[in-house]
Design a protein around this motif. Structure first.
Motif, PDB file in Angstrom:
ATOM      1  N   ASP A   1       0.871  -1.174   0.000  1.00  0.00           N
ATOM      2  CA  ASP A   1       0.000   0.000   0.000  1.00  0.00           C
ATOM      3  C   ASP A   1       0.908   1.223   0.000  1.00  0.00           C
ATOM      4  N   SER A   2       0.597   2.209  -0.817  1.00  0.00           N
ATOM      5  CA  SER A   2       1.527   3.328  -1.008  1.00  0.00           C
ATOM      6  C   SER A   2       1.952   3.972   0.311  1.00  0.00           C
ATOM      7  N   TYR A   3       1.032   4.132   1.243  1.00  0.00           N
ATOM      8  CA  TYR A   3       1.371   4.767   2.518  1.00  0.00           C
ATOM      9  C   TYR A   3       2.435   3.971   3.266  1.00  0.00           C
ATOM     10  N   TYR A   4       2.242   2.653   3.369  1.00  0.00           N
ATOM     11  CA  TYR A   4       3.170   1.829   4.147  1.00  0.00           C
ATOM     12  C   TYR A   4       4.446   1.493   3.374  1.00  0.00           C
ATOM     13  N   ALA A   5       4.350   1.305   2.083  1.00  0.00           N
ATOM     14  CA  ALA A   5       5.525   0.938   1.288  1.00  0.00           C
ATOM     15  C   ALA A   5       6.634   1.986   1.423  1.00  0.00           C
ATOM     16  N   LYS A   6       6.269   3.258   1.410  1.00  0.00           N
ATOM     17  CA  LYS A   6       7.308   4.288   1.482  1.00  0.00           C
ATOM     18  C   LYS A   6       7.738   4.592   2.921  1.00  0.00           C
ATOM     19  N   ARG A   7       7.077   3.995   3.906  1.00  0.00           N
ATOM     20  CA  ARG A   7       7.428   4.232   5.306  1.00  0.00           C
ATOM     21  C   ARG A   7       8.039   3.003   5.989  1.00  0.00           C
ATOM     22  N   TYR A   8       8.154   1.911   5.248  1.00  0.00           N
ATOM     23  CA  TYR A   8       8.742   0.681   5.802  1.00  0.00           C
ATOM     24  C   TYR A   8      10.194   0.936   6.223  1.00  0.00           C
ATOM     25  N   VAL A   9      10.566   0.406   7.404  1.00  0.00           N
ATOM     26  CA  VAL A   9      11.922   0.575   7.911  1.00  0.00           C
ATOM     27  C   VAL A   9      12.657  -0.761   8.013  1.00  0.00           C
ATOM     28  N   THR A  10      12.071  -1.722   8.729  1.00  0.00           N
ATOM     29  CA  THR A  10      12.767  -2.984   8.989  1.00  0.00           C
ATOM     30  C   THR A  10      11.773  -4.032   9.471  1.00  0.00           C
ATOM     31  N   ALA A  11      12.281  -5.240   9.651  1.00  0.00           N
ATOM     32  CA  ALA A  11      11.473  -6.335  10.215  1.00  0.00           C
ATOM     33  C   ALA A  11      12.339  -7.127  11.175  1.00  0.00           C
ATOM     34  N   ARG A  12      11.677  -7.733  12.164  1.00  0.00           N
ATOM     35  CA  ARG A  12      12.387  -8.536  13.149  1.00  0.00           C
ATOM     36  C   ARG A  12      11.653  -9.860  13.341  1.00  0.00           C
ATOM     37  N   ARG A  13      12.428 -10.909  13.486  1.00  0.00           N
ATOM     38  CA  ARG A  13      11.880 -12.244  13.757  1.00  0.00           C
ATOM     39  C   ARG A  13      12.061 -12.536  15.236  1.00  0.00           C
TER      40      ARG A  13
END
Length: 165
Positions: A129-141
């Motif tokens: 989604d355009s809003y989240y795609a450009k605000r994504y930073v990282t992911a953690r498991r």
């Protein structure tokens, strides 16, 4: 003709239930699904209302995993995961405030994540989604392999008509 119609309806009904049982949800899916639609509440950590990190903390506590209270601290737990290696149960983090990590959700597969949105409450959104795609930073498991198998995968469905005794 009426008997044929009743037979076809009954057969369709039985098949629908058989097919439905073949698509069981994981514990993670079941936990998240029960919370969809709950309102956003800043600082909220219960089913009367969640903020984003309150939501992730609540879900993971139900699955036996403790997380820190705020998204910025949750982003220090577990191990970093590349976006193209995400699996269900990974935490995904976003910069929605312009000053670092300020939003968190739970990756649920199929390029989607569950989260508590300040405008729409608990919901599923797309990573692209355009809003989240450009605000994504990282992911953690934060789940080890054993916990992942237990809570984020669908258990094998045993067909009782062919299972050995």
């Amino acid at each position: 003709m009426r008997k044929v119609s009743v037979f076809i309806f009954s057969l369709a009904f039985l098949l629908a239930f058989q097919v439905g049982s073949a698509f069981a949800d994981s514990k993670l899916d079941e936990t998240v699904d029960k919370l969809i639609g709950i309102d956003y509440d800043y600082g909220g950590t219960s089913t009367s209302g969640f903020d984003c990190s309150g939501f992730t903390g609540y879900v993971f506590k139900k699955l036996g995993i403790d997380l820190p209270r705020i998204s910025r601290d949750q982003a220090t737990k577990g191990k970093k995961v590349a976006r193209d290696s995400l699996r269900a149960g990974d935490l995904v983090f976003f910069n929605t405030s312009g000053s670092g990590i300020s939003h968190v959700g739970i990756y649920v597969g199929d390029n989607k994540f569950a989260h508590s949105s300040s405008s729409k409450g608990v919901r599923i959104s797309g990573m692209n989604d355009s809003y989240y795609a450009k605000r994504y930073v990282t992911a953690r498991r934060v789940m080890d392999a054993e916990t992942y198998q237990e809570v984020a995968t669908v258990p094998d469905v045993v067909d009782e008509t062919t299972a050995p005794e």
